[in-house]
Structures are given as structure tokens and as C-alpha cells.
Design an enzyme around this catalytic site. Structure first.
Site, mmCIF file in Angstrom:
data_model
loop_
_atom_site.group_PDB
_atom_site.id
_atom_site.type_symbol
_atom_site.label_atom_id
_atom_site.label_comp_id
_atom_site.label_asym_id
_atom_site.label_seq_id
_atom_site.Cartn_x
_atom_site.Cartn_y
_atom_site.Cartn_z
ATOM 1 N N ASP A 190 0.857 -1.172 0.000
ATOM 2 C CA ASP A 190 0.000 0.000 0.000
ATOM 3 C C ASP A 190 0.908 1.242 0.000
ATOM 4 O O ASP A 190 2.145 1.147 0.048
ATOM 5 C CB ASP A 190 -0.969 -0.026 1.193
HETATM 6 C C1 BGC Z 1 -5.114 3.117 0.262
HETATM 7 C C2 BGC Z 1 -5.415 2.038 -0.766
HETATM 8 C C3 BGC Z 1 -5.363 2.615 -2.159
HETATM 9 C C4 BGC Z 1 -4.011 3.240 -2.366
HETATM 10 C C5 BGC Z 1 -3.822 3.800 -3.767
HETATM 11 C C6 BGC Z 1 -3.864 3.898 -0.083
HETATM 12 O O1 BGC Z 1 -3.715 5.009 0.723
HETATM 13 O O2 BGC Z 1 -4.986 2.524 1.529
HETATM 14 O O3 BGC Z 1 -6.661 1.444 -0.509
HETATM 15 O O4 BGC Z 1 -5.619 1.630 -3.100
HETATM 16 O O5 BGC Z 1 -3.845 4.300 -1.434
HETATM 17 O O6 BGC Z 1 -4.560 4.920 -3.980
#
Ligand code: BGC
Length: 771
Positions: free
Chosen positions: A311
């Protein structure tokens, strides 16, 4: 698969050979196409240098290659040629994500994606870039896209086919925007409504989350314009002790396997191409550094073969937040050892530098890189990137919006959940508050519409809409109505009186509303209550109770003597026990999207008979939350009766405007063997004069087990349509093995003995014997 644009760059002869061998295939087509795939991927892999491989494992955000700085881009946005060259050619970064802080038109997306892929094609390896986006309830970062309900609302439909269709439509718009990879669905469970990403889940139950997750994965991946799905966030993300985002979770292995693994496992089995890692820590170990979760469990036990992406910034967080690594390089080594394939770095090149150094000094082997890069190339291959170079399809093929709207609008309708509908007064015994105006014929009454969510499209859509937090009205879809606007078009504007309130409304604002109600003397007041959008840490709260100004508003409106129809537009159930008795009708709308206002209005005016059912337990009190599948000990109240489980509303609750009677629950046999399929029947009778859809839930109750049993576990559900006065027998088939739980040895077992089978208020006993 025909390899067009990519072929001349590198693999003309090889591909020619493969295509020739394919031409002779017949029954062995699958085997051949698998070997075509692996031969192709291997041949690309062998041609890559270590630097190329490190680049393939790196993912940066779009802002890093745009004019401006990532969080402050110059508008109108454009690619910065020097940055593109550095990132895509010098560093050979293989994946880009996100949107540069807000949505774009399909035309702008095409310009960006084409620019990126043209640069990628000019590097020596020519491997196209894998672009990823969060299109979580429609193509949320494509301007004008069709936006349906968020996942929590989808779960309330209990309609897996509709969810599959909606995801398929999302895929069509995302693919038409030129993007092949979606960071959706969330198949983590929403068992704690304090968690600010509760609404991104399918609710509290593993069985429901599995069915919905699989439907969404299929919708994304199975065409007609397939994109890759990403299962989020592996594993145990939503069950933090504090209820706050990215804080510690303590989940014993047994509970992890019984509750949190099944939805991921079902989606892995359905072929989900990628998985994103939980940003938080579990049992003291940040998941991004946890080999037993990311490798032993995910690859070994669960058999996942796709791409594991971190993430956002989570390698760095091992240093800066979690404090288990001294520096970035150590963090990168930990994450690689744990099993990640790609790092969502995403705003600098630190990961690439660190990984290259690790390989050069021998701490990470090239063979280890190959394992991940092979997975990434396979995903690129399966998405057809080597076929078309990752370039967007022609804009002429962009799907017509009208062809996608039906599923989104239908999902919004089916999600709306009616939770309370009192009689209007003691005299009109059969006349409930809803539908407003009764049968609707020649009704010339007045509806007063107010409350902070009644005039906001942002409130209906929630986070990840147009922007990350979904708060900027500038990116609202033009022409979609707010609740008050939908009420005006359904009831006629002369029947609607409105007083708008923002979230921070004061006692003076309440006075204004009350005066207006006294002056206009409406038949009822529709109160749009709930929350404005949020996600992740921004959505952390200290109190699950409904905001105090909203509770004061309910009290003040009630004091006018006008019936209250409360409509909750919110991503998590806020507790409101003190004011609940003052409400005559209660509707939960979740975050129903751009078509949600009209859906609510259709339920309120009775043109749609509501069928939504809660996918979670709604707590009555801020400090007392239990899920439906709690243990027997959790029911013991202070007077030692079994009344401690006392939620505001139960998992599965939801009413319609019809009366449906359940009778005669039966099991075809009283006794089953371990490998049998059980069969149950129940009779449903619609005693009303309206068509109705009834969601029928079947629960099991294990009488005695070596691990304390839950009072109820959902094992099956069906949506049943009933004509006026119709009686139907509903049949359920359930393998005995589906009664299994994880025992003390961490094995998934069914223990012989007695079970209860419950459908609504009917319970029958069955027996399972060992054999
Ligand atoms: C979130 C994810 C998301 C990613 C990309 C992160 O901050 O936890 O769910 O897919 O960002 O945008």
C-alpha cells in the site's frame, strides 16, 4: 493472443513460433496458451537487466511525472518530459498509479496514458507500464463516469449478479479510459463501525463478503473489457483495537483463518490477479514485513499466484511509523523478504535505489527479483499490454453512459434499507408514515426536507469520488440530483419545502428550521442525517454517536409535532438511541452514489418497494458493539439474563411495504453424514397487494463444539420475488462441510453433533454424524 505493437520491438521471431504452434492446437488449447504465456514471459524476463527488474517492481504516483510537485500540481495538468524520461527511461519504473489529485476526462486520461506508454515503448526493454487506479464504485477518477453505491451499499442489496454487472460496467469505463488495473474490491471485513473504511467493505460477515467479493472480481476480470482486480488489504486491516485507521490489530491465528481469510480465499480461487497489503500491524508485526502472512499463508496455504503490491508508502513507513527498520534499505529488504512483488513507493525513487543496492551487495538475489518480475510480467501479459503496448483504445469505443446507468441505479434502489415505519396515528391503523402520501393517488400534501446530507451529492457518493476524500463539489457529476432535488422531481416542487443546513449547523439554524416548519405546516419532515465523505486516517473518529447537533435537530423537529422520516446517508452506523424513539420512519441509504437520491425518493414515495437488508449490526450504544455472530457469553446481561446483545438494528434487518410470512421450515433429512448436502425448505407468503423481493437468510447454530460456537452463522441467502398474495416454497442446499470452523489445531472441521438451522424466526434441529 495476438501480439501487435510490442512484437516488432523485441520478439518477432519468438512470437511467430508461438503463434505457429498455437495454430495446431485443439483439445490442448489451455495447456498451450499457458505455455505460450510462460514462454513469452520467460523470454521477456531473460532480456531484462537487474535495473529493468528493479524498475518493474517499482510503482510511482502520476504526480511524480507531472509538471509541479506531486501534492501541488500545475493546472491544467500535463506530463513533465524530463521527469517522464528520468522515471520511465532511466529508472524504468514499471507501474504508475493514481490520478494527480483529481479526476480527468477520458480525453485527458488518454493523453496521459499514451504519453506514458510511448515513453515506455522507447526504453530498451519496451515493457509497457501497468497503470493502476482506485475505481471503487464506478470509474471514480473519470469525469462523468457512472457512479453506483459504495461497497457497503452493494452488500445491502444481497444481489451478487447485480454487483457483478456493476463491476463489469466499471471495468468498461476504466478500460476505456486506458487503465487496466483496479485497486478494488476491499474484501476485508467491516466488523467495527468506528473504522473509517468500514463503508469500503461488504460488512461484517465472511460469507457475504466472499460472495460479493467474487462477484466483483468476476465483473472486473471477465470482460467484455477486463481489468485486473486487487483484493484489499491483506490481512486483518479493519479489526484494529482502537477502531482507528492503520493502528494495531491483535488477531489470533484461529480467528484470522476463520473470519478474515475466507473472503480473500474465495476471491483468490476466483482468479483475482493482485492483492494489496494491509498498511497496519497485526500482533505487533507490520504486515508489510510479515513473511508468514505474505508468503507462508498467502502463497503456501492459499495458493495465490498473482502480484502482491504494497500500500501507499508502506516500505518507508516500516522506518518512519512502525519503527522496525533503521533505514529505507533495511525496510526494503524486509518487505522483499516478506514477499511483496511491487512497492507503491510512490513519490520518490528511494525504493529503486535501495533495491538496486541490496542486489549489488548480495542481500537480495537476482533470482528473488525474478520471482516477482515474472508475476508482474504475467499480469501485464494477461491484461494484453504486450498486445497493444498499453495504449488506450480509441475514444470512439468509449461506452455510452446510458448503457451503464441501469445497473448503478438499480443497485442504489436495491440497497435502500427501511428500518422503521410507524403507524401515522392510532386511528389510521393500517396507514404507515411511509410511503409518504399512502397510495400516492391525488396526494396534495407537503414534505419538508432538511438536514446536512439532504442537499449534498458528495454525501451520497462518499470518499474516492473525483478526489481521494470525495469532498470537492467541483468534481460532482453534472446533472445528478441531491436528495432534496430528487424529492422535488418525484413529488413536484410545489410539494417540497426545503431548508438547507451544513454539517456545522448551530442552534440558530435549528431555530430557523423549526420556524419554517411551523409556518409551512408540512405533513412530514424528511431529515437527511449522517456524514460527509472521508476515508483512511482523515475519517478517524472519537465517538460513534450521531453528531450532537443532528440529535438536537431531531428533538427540535419532533417538538413541532410533525412526523419525522430520518434518512441516514453515511458510511457507518452512528448510534442514536436517545432520539430513535422520536423518529417515525428510518431509512438507511449508506453511500448510494449518483443515483442514490432518486432511489431514496422512490422508496419514500412508494414507487419502489424497499428490499435492502443491513450487512452489519447497528450498535445502540457508543460503547457496546457486538456482531451478530457473537458468543453466548456475550449475551449475558447485568441481571444474568440473555439480554446483553441489544443492538439498535440487527444484521439482516430491513422491511418492505409488504407483509411476508415465513412458515414450515423443514429439513429433507433429520440426520446427515459429513459429505452430504443438506436440503431445507421454507414457505414464504406475501399477504400484501404489492410485489415484493424478500432476502431470505439461513443461519446455522452449532449446539456444542470444541471452540465456543457463535449464536448464529450465516450460511446461505437468496433473493425471492413474490407477487401479491403469492406463496412460494424456497429451497436451500448446503454442504455439511460448510458448517466447518477452525478448531484448536487450526484445522477446518465439522464436528458431529446437533445443529440448529434458523430462517427468520423459524428454527429446526438437525444432526450430523461422523463418517
Ligand atoms: C489506500 C489504498 C489505495 C491506495 C492507492 C492507499 O492510501 O490505503 O486502498 O488503493 O492508497 O490509492
Amino acid at each position: 493472443m495476438l501480439l501487435g505493437r510490442f512484437v516488432p520491438i523485441l520478439f518477432g521471431t519468438f512470437i511467430g513460433m508461438v503463434l505457429l504452434s498455437l495454430a495446431s492446437c485443439g483439445a490442448n488449447q489451455d495447456a498451450n496458451s499457458n505455455s505460450e504465456e510462460s514462454e513469452f514471459v520467460d523470454s521477456v524476463l531473460t532480456s531484462l537487466t537487474i535495473k529493468d527488474k528493479v524498475g518493474e517492481m517499482t510503482q510511482l504516483t502520476l504526480g511524480t511525472i507531472m509538471v509541479g510537485s506531486p501534492y501541488d500540481l500545475k493546472e491544467p495538468q500535463q506530463l513533465d518530459t524530463a521527469k517522464v524520461r528520468r522515471v520511465l527511461l532511466d529508472y524504468r519504473v514499471g507501474s504508475i498509479l493514481n490520478c494527480g489529485n483529481h479526476e480527468h476526462t477520458p480525453e485527458v486520461w488518454h493523453t496521459f496514458i499514451s504519453g506514458i506508454q510511448a515513453a515506455a515503448a522507447s526504453k530498451l526493454s519496451g515493457v509497457p507500464v501497468l497503470y493502476g487506479i482506485d475505481a471503487i464504485h464506478g470509474a471514480t477518477y473519470t469525469a462523468g463516469a457512472v457512479l453506483g453505491p459504495q461497497q457497503i451499499g452493494l452488500a445491502a442489496t444481497w444481489d451478487t449478479e447485480l454487483v457483478r454487472k456493476g463491476a463489469q460496467n466499471t471495468a468498461r469505463e476504466v478500460a476505456a479510459s486506458g487503465i487496466p488495473w483496479n485497486f478494488s474490491p476491499v474484501v476485508d471485513l467491516g466488523r467495527d463501525p468506528r473504522w473509517p473504511r468500514f463503508w469500503e467493505t461488504f460488512g461484517e460477515d465472511p460469507f457475504l463478503a466472499s460472495k460479493m467479493g467474487v462477484a466483483m472480481v468476476r465483473g472486473f476480470q471477465e470482460g467484455p473489457s477486463p481489468i485486473a482486480a486487487t483484493l484489499k488489504h491483506f490481512l486483518g486491516y479493519g479489526m484494529t483495537l482502537s477502531g482507528k485507521d492503520r493502528t494495531p490489530a491483535w488477531i489470533p491465528e484461529r480467528q484470522l483463518r476463520e473470519y478474515f481469510v475466507p473472503s480473500f480465499q474465495a476471491c483468490v480461487d476466483a482468479g483475482a490477479m493482485s492483492i494489496m497489503v494491509n498498511s497496519g500491524e497485526m500482533n505487533g508485526i507490520p504486515v508489510h514485513s510479515n513473511k508468514s502472512i505474505l508468503t507462508d499463508l498467502l502463497r503456501g496455504d492459499m495458493g495465490f499466484e498473482g502480484v502482491v503490491v504494497t500500500d501507499w508508502e508502506d516500505v518507508k513507513y516500516l522506518v518512519t511509523r512502525h519503527r522496525i527498520a533503521h533505514d529505507y534499505k533495511e525496510a526494503a529488504r524486509m518487505a522483499i523478504e516478506a514477499g511483496i512483488d511491487m512497492a507503491m513507493v510512490p513519490i520518490d525513487l528511494e525504493f529503486s535505489d535501495a533495491l538496486l543496492e541490496l542486489v549489488e551487495e548480495g542481500s537480495v538475489t537476482e533470482e528473488r527479483l525474478d520471482v516477482s518480475v515474472r508475476r508482474i510480467l504475467t499480469m501485464k501479459y494477461r491484461l494484453g499490454l504486450f498486445e497493444n503496448g498499453g495504449f488506450p483504445p480509441s475514444l470512439d469505443t468509449y461506452p455510452a453512459k446510458e448503457s451503464l446507468e441501469e445497473a448503478a441505479a438499480r443497485a442504489a434502489l436495491e440497497s435502500i434499507t427501511l428500518l422503521k415505519n410507524e403507524r401515522q396515528n392510532a386511528v389510521a391503523a393500517n396507514q404507515t408514515i411511509l410511503p409518504i402520501g399512502g397510495d400516492g393517488i391525488n396526494w396534495d400534501g407537503k414534505v419538508f426536507v432538511t438536514g446536512p446530507t439532504a442537499h449534498s451529492l458528495n454525501a451520497l457518493n462518499g470518499g474516492w469520488t473525483g478526489t481521494w476524500q470525495g469532498m470537492d463539489p467541483k468534481y460532482n457529476t453534472p446533472g445528478r440530483p441531491t436528495l432534496v432535488e430528487a424529492m422535488e422531481s418525484r413529488f413536484g416542487s410545489s410539494s417540497i419545502v426545503r431548508e438547507d443546513l451544513d454539517m456545522e449547523f448551530t442552534p440558530d439554524d435549528i431555530d430557523r428550521v423549526v420556524k419554517s416548519i411551523r409556518r409551512t405546516r408540512p405533513d412530514c419532515v424528511v431529515l437527511g442525517l449522517g456524514e460527509m465523505p472521508y476515508t483512511e486516517i482523515v475519517g478517524n473518529i472519537d465517538d460513534i454517536s450521531l453528531f450532537s447537533n443532528q440529535q438536537d435537530l431531531v428533538r427540535a423537529v419532533h417538538a413541532t409535532g410533525t412526523p419525522i422520516v430520518a434518512v441516514f446517508i453515511e458510511g457507518r452506523p452512528r448510534s442514536f438511541a436517545d432520539v430513535e424513539p422520536l423518529m417515525d420512519a428510518i431509512v438507511m441509504a449508506y453511500l448510494p452514489g449518483d443515483y442514490g437520491a432518486d432511489a431514496i425518493a422512490q422508496v419514500l414515495d412508494g414507487s419502489f418497494n424497499p428490499s435492502g437488508r443491513l450487512p452489519f449490526t447497528w450498535p445502540r450504544f457508543a460503547s457496546s458493539h457486538m456482531t451478530y455472530d457473537h458468543k453466548y457469553t456475550e449475551q449475558i446481561g447485568t441481571k444474568f439474563g440473555s439480554d446483553a446483545f441489544n443492538p439498535q438494528f440487527r444484521f439482516g434487518d430491513g422491511m418492505s411495504y409488504s407483509n411476508v410470512m415465513y412458515s414450515d421450515l423443514q429439513s429433507v433429512q433429520a440426520d446427515y453424514g459429513m459429505n452430504d448436502v443438506m436440503e431445507f425448505t421454507i414457505t414464504l407468503t406475501n399477504t400484501s397487494r404489492r410485489n415484493v423481493t424478500e432476502v431470505v437468510h439461513l443461519f446455522s447454530q452449532d449446539s456444542v463444539a470444541t471452540i465456543t460456537p457463535s449464536v448464529d452463522r450465516l450460511r446461505a441467502f437468496q433473493r425471492i420475488d413474490l407477487d401479491p398474495m403469492e406463496t412460494k416454497e424456497v429451497r436451500f442446499e448446503l454442504a455439511v462441510q460448510e458448517l466447518a470452523f477452525v478448531n484448536r489445531d487450526l484445522d477446518y472441521v465439522v464436528e458431529p453433533g446437533s445443529f440448529g438451522i434458523r430462517v427468520k424466526d423459524q428454527v429446526i434441529g438437525i444432526h450430523v454424524h461422523s463418517n
